[in-house]
Design a protein around this motif. Sequence first.
Motif, PDB file in Angstrom:
ATOM      1  N   TYR A 175     -25.899  68.125  80.793  1.00 22.29           N
ATOM      2  CA  TYR A 175     -24.930  67.230  81.628  1.00 22.29           C
ATOM      3  C   TYR A 175     -25.275  67.069  82.972  1.00 22.29           C
ATOM      4  CZ  TYR A 175     -22.030  68.830  77.625  1.00 22.29           C
ATOM      5  OH  TYR A 175     -21.240  69.180  76.285  1.00 22.29           O
ATOM      6  N   LEU A 176     -25.638  68.424  83.818  1.00 20.34           N
ATOM      7  CA  LEU A 176     -25.806  68.187  85.116  1.00 20.34           C
ATOM      8  C   LEU A 176     -27.087  67.632  85.355  1.00 20.34           C
ATOM      9  CD1 LEU A 176     -25.152  68.794  87.939  1.00 20.34           C
ATOM     10  CD2 LEU A 176     -26.009  71.334  87.626  1.00 20.34           C
ATOM     11  N   ALA A 177     -28.052  68.095  84.607  1.00 20.69           N
ATOM     12  CA  ALA A 177     -29.563  67.429  84.741  1.00 20.69           C
ATOM     13  C   ALA A 177     -29.557  66.080  84.493  1.00 20.69           C
ATOM     14  CB  ALA A 177     -30.392  68.184  83.903  1.00 20.69           C
ATOM     15  N   ASP A 178     -28.842  65.576  83.588  1.00 21.23           N
ATOM     16  CA  ASP A 178     -28.648  64.201  83.111  1.00 21.23           C
ATOM     17  C   ASP A 178     -27.865  63.565  84.324  1.00 21.23           C
ATOM     18  OD1 ASP A 178     -29.999  64.509  80.980  1.00 21.23           O
ATOM     19  OD2 ASP A 178     -28.132  64.216  79.532  1.00 21.23           O
ATOM     20  N   ALA A 179     -27.067  63.978  84.979  1.00 23.20           N
ATOM     21  CA  ALA A 179     -26.059  63.194  86.072  1.00 23.20           C
ATOM     22  C   ALA A 179     -27.159  63.048  87.289  1.00 23.20           C
ATOM     23  CB  ALA A 179     -24.881  64.202  86.299  1.00 23.20           C
ATOM     24  N   LEU A 180     -27.924  64.392  87.584  1.00 25.50           N
ATOM     25  CA  LEU A 180     -28.781  64.313  88.753  1.00 25.50           C
ATOM     26  C   LEU A 180     -29.742  63.347  88.531  1.00 25.50           C
ATOM     27  CD1 LEU A 180     -28.943  68.175  89.324  1.00 25.50           C
ATOM     28  CD2 LEU A 180     -28.549  66.472  91.046  1.00 25.50           C
ATOM     29  N   ASP A 181     -30.422  63.122  87.256  1.00 23.76           N
ATOM     30  CA  ASP A 181     -31.602  62.104  87.123  1.00 23.76           C
ATOM     31  C   ASP A 181     -30.950  60.711  87.111  1.00 23.76           C
ATOM     32  OD1 ASP A 181     -33.195  64.034  86.687  1.00 23.76           O
ATOM     33  OD2 ASP A 181     -33.213  64.166  84.338  1.00 23.76           O
ATOM     34  N   ALA A 182     -29.641  60.516  86.698  1.00 20.87           N
ATOM     35  CA  ALA A 182     -29.101  59.310  86.995  1.00 20.87           C
ATOM     36  C   ALA A 182     -28.981  58.924  88.461  1.00 20.87           C
ATOM     37  CB  ALA A 182     -27.848  59.141  86.254  1.00 20.87           C
ATOM     38  N   LEU A 183     -28.343  59.701  89.445  1.00 21.08           N
ATOM     39  CA  LEU A 183     -28.290  59.634  90.681  1.00 21.08           C
ATOM     40  C   LEU A 183     -29.492  59.283  91.321  1.00 21.08           C
ATOM     41  CD1 LEU A 183     -25.486  62.219  91.827  1.00 21.08           C
ATOM     42  CD2 LEU A 183     -25.210  59.612  91.142  1.00 21.08           C
ATOM     43  N   LEU A 184     -30.535  59.944  90.967  1.00 19.90           N
ATOM     44  CA  LEU A 184     -31.855  59.738  91.554  1.00 19.90           C
ATOM     45  C   LEU A 184     -32.468  58.412  91.157  1.00 19.90           C
ATOM     46  CD1 LEU A 184     -33.295  63.461  90.890  1.00 19.90           C
ATOM     47  CD2 LEU A 184     -32.778  62.402  93.244  1.00 19.90           C
ATOM     48  N   SER A 185     -32.004  58.099  90.188  1.00 22.38           N
ATOM     49  CA  SER A 185     -32.773  56.585  89.700  1.00 22.38           C
ATOM     50  C   SER A 185     -31.880  55.637  90.035  1.00 22.38           C
ATOM     51  CB  SER A 185     -32.968  56.533  88.235  1.00 22.38           C
ATOM     52  OG  SER A 185     -31.526  56.635  87.547  1.00 22.38           O
ATOM     53  N   GLY A 186     -30.919  55.831  90.772  1.00 24.36           N
ATOM     54  CA  GLY A 186     -29.729  54.778  90.973  1.00 24.36           C
ATOM     55  C   GLY A 186     -28.855  54.108  89.973  1.00 24.36           C
ATOM     56  N   ALA A 187     -28.845  55.046  88.966  1.00 20.72           N
ATOM     57  CA  ALA A 187     -27.634  54.496  87.651  1.00 20.72           C
ATOM     58  C   ALA A 187     -26.586  55.246  87.965  1.00 20.72           C
ATOM     59  CB  ALA A 187     -28.680  54.809  86.457  1.00 20.72           C
ATOM     60  N   ARG A 188     -25.682  54.987  87.023  1.00 20.44           N
ATOM     61  CA  ARG A 188     -24.518  55.643  86.997  1.00 20.44           C
ATOM     62  C   ARG A 188     -24.537  56.718  85.974  1.00 20.44           C
ATOM     63  NH1 ARG A 188     -18.974  53.582  86.951  1.00 20.44           N
ATOM     64  NH2 ARG A 188     -17.732  54.882  85.881  1.00 20.44           N
ATOM     65  N   VAL A 189     -23.857  57.943  86.491  1.00 14.66           N
ATOM     66  CA  VAL A 189     -23.699  59.026  85.840  1.00 14.66           C
ATOM     67  C   VAL A 189     -23.382  58.911  84.179  1.00 14.66           C
ATOM     68  CG1 VAL A 189     -22.721  61.332  85.713  1.00 14.66           C
ATOM     69  CG2 VAL A 189     -23.229  60.411  87.959  1.00 14.66           C
ATOM     70  N   PRO A 190     -24.218  59.024  83.260  1.00 12.51           N
ATOM     71  CA  PRO A 190     -23.601  58.717  82.006  1.00 12.51           C
ATOM     72  C   PRO A 190     -22.378  59.575  81.377  1.00 12.51           C
ATOM     73  CG  PRO A 190     -25.826  60.269  81.718  1.00 12.51           C
ATOM     74  CD  PRO A 190     -25.296  59.738  83.392  1.00 12.51           C
ATOM     75  N   ARG A 191     -22.112  60.751  81.836  1.00 14.59           N
ATOM     76  CA  ARG A 191     -20.982  61.540  81.473  1.00 14.59           C
ATOM     77  C   ARG A 191     -20.325  62.297  82.670  1.00 14.59           C
ATOM     78  NH1 ARG A 191     -20.303  65.419  76.089  1.00 14.59           N
ATOM     79  NH2 ARG A 191     -18.159  65.510  76.280  1.00 14.59           N
ATOM     80  N   GLU A 192     -19.360  61.829  83.362  1.00 13.13           N
ATOM     81  CA  GLU A 192     -18.789  62.041  84.598  1.00 13.13           C
ATOM     82  C   GLU A 192     -18.069  63.264  84.543  1.00 13.13           C
ATOM     83  OE1 GLU A 192     -16.609  58.553  85.665  1.00 13.13           O
ATOM     84  OE2 GLU A 192     -18.593  57.851  86.865  1.00 13.13           O
ATOM     85  N   THR A 193     -17.543  63.732  83.537  1.00 15.38           N
ATOM     86  CA  THR A 193     -16.765  65.033  83.250  1.00 15.38           C
ATOM     87  C   THR A 193     -17.023  65.651  81.828  1.00 15.38           C
ATOM     88  OG1 THR A 193     -14.809  63.868  82.377  1.00 15.38           O
ATOM     89  CG2 THR A 193     -14.558  64.149  84.842  1.00 15.38           C
ATOM     90  N   THR A 194     -16.943  66.964  82.120  1.00 15.25           N
ATOM     91  CA  THR A 194     -17.013  67.868  80.865  1.00 15.25           C
ATOM     92  C   THR A 194     -16.093  69.157  81.052  1.00 15.25           C
ATOM     93  OG1 THR A 194     -19.085  69.005  81.535  1.00 15.25           O
ATOM     94  CG2 THR A 194     -19.581  67.020  80.259  1.00 15.25           C
ATOM     95  N   LYS A 195     -15.882  69.659  79.996  1.00 17.89           N
ATOM     96  CA  LYS A 195     -15.002  70.854  80.119  1.00 17.89           C
ATOM     97  C   LYS A 195     -15.771  72.291  80.626  1.00 17.89           C
ATOM     98  CE  LYS A 195     -11.711  73.836  77.619  1.00 17.89           C
ATOM     99  NZ  LYS A 195     -11.227  74.081  76.217  1.00 17.89           N
TER     100      LYS A 195
END
Length: 208
Positions: A175-195
């Motif tokens: 979750y976190l790494a995917d969100a970071l990679d998205a921000l670094l590439s200028g894309a939207r975070v694929p999953r913004e919240t998890t439990k």
Amino acid sequence: MKNTKKFIGIFQALLLLATVSLAQNNGYEVGDEAMDFHLQTVSGSQVSLEGLEGNRGAIVIFSCNTCPYVQAYEDRMIELHQTYASKGYPLIAINSNDEKISPGDSFEAMKTRAAEKKFPFAYAYDKSQEVIRAYGATRTPQVYLLEKESDRYIVRYIGAIDNNYQDATSVSEFYLADALDALLSGARVPRETTKAIGCSIKWSRNSR
């Protein structure tokens, strides 16, 4: 009739106030601007968002010493910092547990744990619990991924680090790494919240 309307007006005002207060107590949501903080770290310095240099954001993780979930994630936290700090997203771990309730989470114990694990990231103590109350974290570990926009820090992801605290080799969703990679590439975070799954916060009797 006038008294009835006045009563209804007062009731509605109180209801609105209660709703606003509840929303504040629930902390941040994705898209909110995060407050800055100035906290003492185990290295003897202070850490703050405004004090970060050359960064694009920050990984804020509410952590501690004693929680087995945190202990299971410590090596992954080290790896995340080593991977993403150089890309502009340093990790800041914050312990907000009351040391009177959880002596193993005292500032001195934090120093010992950080030395044992050789933490490369800032490990700070939120003794007043002001920061965690503002952010709204309820578990350790709990992640708030912040993206820097001018001088503001915007929450882009809230939740867990990944989907398997027990075994790093069996993680299937990062979750976190995917969100970071998205921000670094200028894309939207694929999953913004998890439990967030972990230990409950050890609240001071004076803070709740």
